[in-house]
Write a protein that holds these residues in place. Structure first.
Motif, PDB file in Angstrom:
ATOM      1  N   ASP A 121       0.693  -1.174   0.159  1.00 26.55           N
ATOM      2  CA  ASP A 121       0.213  -0.170   0.027  1.00 26.55           C
ATOM      3  C   ASP A 121       0.837   1.086  -0.088  1.00 26.55           C
ATOM      4  N   ALA A 122       1.913   1.193   0.774  1.00 25.08           N
ATOM      5  CA  ALA A 122       2.739   2.508   0.801  1.00 25.08           C
ATOM      6  C   ALA A 122       3.317   2.478  -0.422  1.00 25.08           C
ATOM      7  N   PHE A 123       4.121   1.406  -1.050  1.00 27.07           N
ATOM      8  CA  PHE A 123       4.699   1.514  -2.658  1.00 27.07           C
ATOM      9  C   PHE A 123       3.577   2.352  -3.648  1.00 27.07           C
ATOM     10  N   VAL A 124       2.642   1.777  -3.523  1.00 28.46           N
ATOM     11  CA  VAL A 124       1.339   2.272  -4.326  1.00 28.46           C
ATOM     12  C   VAL A 124       1.092   3.763  -4.151  1.00 28.46           C
ATOM     13  N   LYS A 125       0.849   4.278  -2.783  1.00 33.07           N
ATOM     14  CA  LYS A 125       0.774   5.744  -2.601  1.00 33.07           C
ATOM     15  C   LYS A 125       1.845   6.345  -3.019  1.00 33.07           C
ATOM     16  N   ILE A 126       3.145   5.902  -2.569  1.00 34.62           N
ATOM     17  CA  ILE A 126       4.146   6.813  -2.902  1.00 34.62           C
ATOM     18  C   ILE A 126       4.710   6.660  -4.192  1.00 34.62           C
ATOM     19  N   LEU A 127       4.640   5.603  -4.941  1.00 31.90           N
ATOM     20  CA  LEU A 127       5.222   5.424  -6.188  1.00 31.90           C
ATOM     21  C   LEU A 127       4.303   5.110  -7.433  1.00 31.90           C
ATOM     22  N   GLY A 128       3.043   4.735  -7.014  1.00 28.60           N
ATOM     23  CA  GLY A 128       1.983   4.015  -7.987  1.00 28.60           C
ATOM     24  C   GLY A 128       2.446   2.698  -8.455  1.00 28.60           C
ATOM     25  N   VAL A 129       3.106   2.054  -8.019  1.00 26.99           N
ATOM     26  CA  VAL A 129       3.463   0.823  -8.105  1.00 26.99           C
ATOM     27  C   VAL A 129       3.670  -0.220  -7.022  1.00 26.99           C
ATOM     28  N   LYS A 130       3.391  -1.393  -7.272  1.00 22.98           N
ATOM     29  CA  LYS A 130       3.599  -2.427  -6.380  1.00 22.98           C
ATOM     30  C   LYS A 130       4.795  -3.439  -6.502  1.00 22.98           C
ATOM     31  N   PRO A 131       5.486  -3.528  -5.446  1.00 23.50           N
ATOM     32  CA  PRO A 131       6.808  -4.326  -5.538  1.00 23.50           C
ATOM     33  C   PRO A 131       6.394  -5.580  -5.803  1.00 23.50           C
ATOM     34  N   LEU A 132       7.423  -6.565  -6.843  1.00 18.40           N
ATOM     35  CA  LEU A 132       7.379  -7.863  -7.031  1.00 18.40           C
ATOM     36  C   LEU A 132       8.690  -8.570  -6.543  1.00 18.40           C
ATOM     37  N   TYR A 133       9.512  -7.847  -5.947  1.00 19.23           N
ATOM     38  CA  TYR A 133      10.608  -8.436  -5.648  1.00 19.23           C
ATOM     39  C   TYR A 133      10.717  -8.352  -4.073  1.00 19.23           C
ATOM     40  N   PHE A 134      11.280  -9.435  -3.331  1.00 13.49           N
ATOM     41  CA  PHE A 134      11.083  -9.302  -2.059  1.00 13.49           C
ATOM     42  C   PHE A 134      12.071 -10.018  -1.201  1.00 13.49           C
ATOM     43  N   ARG A 135      12.829  -9.534  -0.343  1.00 17.08           N
ATOM     44  CA  ARG A 135      13.587 -10.006   0.745  1.00 17.08           C
ATOM     45  C   ARG A 135      13.226 -10.356   2.063  1.00 17.08           C
ATOM     46  N   PRO A 136      13.165 -11.625   2.447  1.00 18.39           N
ATOM     47  CA  PRO A 136      12.737 -11.855   3.663  1.00 18.39           C
ATOM     48  C   PRO A 136      13.477 -11.531   4.765  1.00 18.39           C
ATOM     49  N   PRO A 137      13.141 -10.973   5.704  1.00 14.04           N
ATOM     50  CA  PRO A 137      14.100 -10.609   6.938  1.00 14.04           C
ATOM     51  C   PRO A 137      14.707 -12.042   7.559  1.00 14.04           C
ATOM     52  N   TYR A 138      16.068 -11.644   7.858  1.00 17.89           N
ATOM     53  CA  TYR A 138      16.928 -12.964   8.177  1.00 17.89           C
ATOM     54  C   TYR A 138      17.121 -14.072   7.035  1.00 17.89           C
ATOM     55  N   GLY A 139      16.639 -13.702   5.867  1.00 19.64           N
ATOM     56  CA  GLY A 139      16.596 -14.970   4.824  1.00 19.64           C
ATOM     57  C   GLY A 139      15.619 -16.118   5.311  1.00 19.64           C
ATOM     58  N   SER A 140      14.708 -15.481   6.087  1.00 16.09           N
ATOM     59  CA  SER A 140      13.869 -16.704   6.623  1.00 16.09           C
ATOM     60  C   SER A 140      12.531 -16.578   6.229  1.00 16.09           C
ATOM     61  N   TYR A 141      12.195 -17.812   5.319  1.00 16.00           N
ATOM     62  CA  TYR A 141      10.819 -18.229   4.672  1.00 16.00           C
ATOM     63  C   TYR A 141      10.616 -19.812   4.866  1.00 16.00           C
ATOM     64  N   ASN A 142       9.251 -20.136   4.766  1.00 16.43           N
ATOM     65  CA  ASN A 142       8.878 -21.641   4.629  1.00 16.43           C
ATOM     66  C   ASN A 142       7.843 -21.534   3.298  1.00 16.43           C
ATOM     67  N   ASP A 143       7.451 -22.524   3.225  1.00 19.77           N
ATOM     68  CA  ASP A 143       6.143 -22.944   2.205  1.00 19.77           C
ATOM     69  C   ASP A 143       4.934 -21.996   2.227  1.00 19.77           C
ATOM     70  N   GLN A 144       4.722 -21.736   3.530  1.00 24.06           N
ATOM     71  CA  GLN A 144       3.556 -20.882   3.767  1.00 24.06           C
ATOM     72  C   GLN A 144       3.941 -19.483   3.265  1.00 24.06           C
ATOM     73  N   VAL A 145       5.101 -18.853   3.329  1.00 22.91           N
ATOM     74  CA  VAL A 145       5.244 -17.610   3.060  1.00 22.91           C
ATOM     75  C   VAL A 145       5.606 -17.485   1.492  1.00 22.91           C
ATOM     76  N   LEU A 146       6.175 -18.697   0.991  1.00 21.88           N
ATOM     77  CA  LEU A 146       6.239 -18.540  -0.710  1.00 21.88           C
ATOM     78  C   LEU A 146       4.914 -18.469  -1.245  1.00 21.88           C
ATOM     79  N   GLN A 147       3.844 -19.464  -0.528  1.00 18.95           N
ATOM     80  CA  GLN A 147       2.577 -19.679  -1.171  1.00 18.95           C
ATOM     81  C   GLN A 147       2.029 -18.107  -1.207  1.00 18.95           C
ATOM     82  N   ILE A 148       1.993 -17.409  -0.048  1.00 18.66           N
ATOM     83  CA  ILE A 148       1.425 -16.013   0.120  1.00 18.66           C
ATOM     84  C   ILE A 148       1.913 -15.050  -0.964  1.00 18.66           C
ATOM     85  N   LEU A 149       3.266 -15.111  -0.889  1.00 17.80           N
ATOM     86  CA  LEU A 149       3.773 -14.396  -1.948  1.00 17.80           C
ATOM     87  C   LEU A 149       3.264 -14.555  -3.363  1.00 17.80           C
TER      88      LEU A 149
END
Length: 249
Positions: A121-149
Motif C-alpha cells: 500500500d505504501a509503494f502504491v501511494k508513494i510510487l504508483g507501483v506494487k513491488p514484485l521483488y521481496f527479501r525476507p528478513p533474516y533470509g527466513s521463509y517457508n512454504d506458507q510464505v512462498l505460497q502467500i507471496l
C-alpha cells in the motif's frame, strides 16, 4: 546472536546453491546473480538517513543498486516520501522487506499478509507501483510464505551469496574483508548490506564500489543481473498519490 546464526545458516546454504533454488506457483527463490561479469550490491532495512548518499555514490560511479525497504523499522516509510521517490527516479530497484522486519516463519497467515500488504500500500501511494521483488528478513521463509507471496503476485524472493555482517555489528574491516574475498571475476555475486548502518554508507559502500569496479565487475540492480530471468520488478497500479492523513504508520 540469533540474527547471526540465521544469517550464517542461510549463507552457508547458498554458497553451493544454484542461482534459482526453487519455484512455487511462479515465485522463484534467487540465490545469486546470473549474468557473467555482473554483481549486485543490495541494501536492506531502510528507509533511514543514508539512502540518498548511497544512491549518489552509485550514480557517480555509473552504477545501480537495490534497496529492500521496510514500512516501519528505523523510521516510518511515509516520513521518507521524497527520498523514496528520488531513489526510484535514479532508477535503483526497490523491493519489499516486510512492514516491521518480522521473521515471517513465526507469524500466522493473516499476520504475514498484513506485513506484505502494508508495504504494498505504501509503494502504491508513494510510487504508483506494487513491488514484485521481496527479501525476507533474516533470509527466513517457508512454504506458507512462498505460497502467500505467489498468491500476491510476487516474482522473486532475493537471498544473497555474501553478507558484509554490518547489521550484526561486525567491524568495517570485517565488511571490507568480505568484499576482498570476492575476487573470482567474472563470476556473478549478490551481496547483502544494510543502508541504516552509518559506517556502511560512509566507508564500506565507497570501498566496495571502487574495489569491485577495479576488478572488472559491472555493478547493477538485481533485476538486471538476472538477465533473461529478470523482469520489471513492479506492477503498475496508477499515478503516485498525494500525502493525506492516511499516510502514517
Amino acid at each position: 546472536m540469533l540474527t547471526k546464526i540465521l544469517a550464517l545458516a542461510v549463507l552457508l546454504a547458498h554458497i553451493t546453491a544454484s542461482p534459482v533454488e526453487k519455484r512455487q506457483d511462479g515465485v522463484q527463490v534467487i540465490n545469486n546473480c546470473e549474468v557473467s561479469g555482473q554483481l549486485a550490491l543490495t541494501y536492506d532495512d531502510g528507509p533511514w538517513n543514508y539512502e540518498e548518499d548511497i544512491s549518489n555514490q552509485f550514480t557517480a560511479a555509473g552504477a545501480k543498486t537495490t534497496f529492500f525497504l521496510n514500512g516501519n523499522n528505523y523510521v516510518c516509510i511515509y516520513d521518507r516520501v521524497d527520498q523514496i521517490r528520488a531513489l526510484h527516479a535514479a532508477e535503483h530497484t526497490l523491493g519489499s522487506h516486510t512492514w516491521s522486519h518480522a521473521d515471517l516463519t513465526t507469524l500466522s497467515y493473516d499476520e504475514i499478509v498484513s506485513e506484505l500488504e502494508q508495504v504494498e500500500d505504501a509503494f502504491v501511494k508513494i510510487l504508483g507501483v506494487k513491488p514484485l521483488y521481496f527479501r525476507p528478513p533474516y533470509g527466513s521463509y517457508n512454504d506458507q510464505v512462498l505460497q502467500i507471496l505467489a498468491d500476491r503476485g510476487y516474482k522473486k524472493v532475493i537471498l544473497w551469496t555474501e553478507d558484509t555482517g554490518d547489521a550484526n555489528g561486525e567491524s568495517v574491516q570485517f565488511s571490507e574483508n568480505v568484499i576482498d574475498g570476492i575476487n573470482d571475476f567474472p563470476n556473478p555475486h549478490l551481496v547483502l548490506e544494510h543502508s541504516p548502518i552509518d559506517t556502511t554508507h560512509s566507508q564500506v559502500v565507497p570501498y566496495a564500489i571502487s574495489t569491485l569496479q577495479e576488478r572488472g565487475w559491472q555493478l547493477v540492480a538485481i533485476d538486471t543481473c538476472l538477465g533473461s530471468n529478470g523482469e520489471w520488478p513492479y506492477e503498475y497500479v496508477g499515478e503516485p498519490g498525494t500525502p493525506d492523513d492516511t499516510w502514517h504508520c
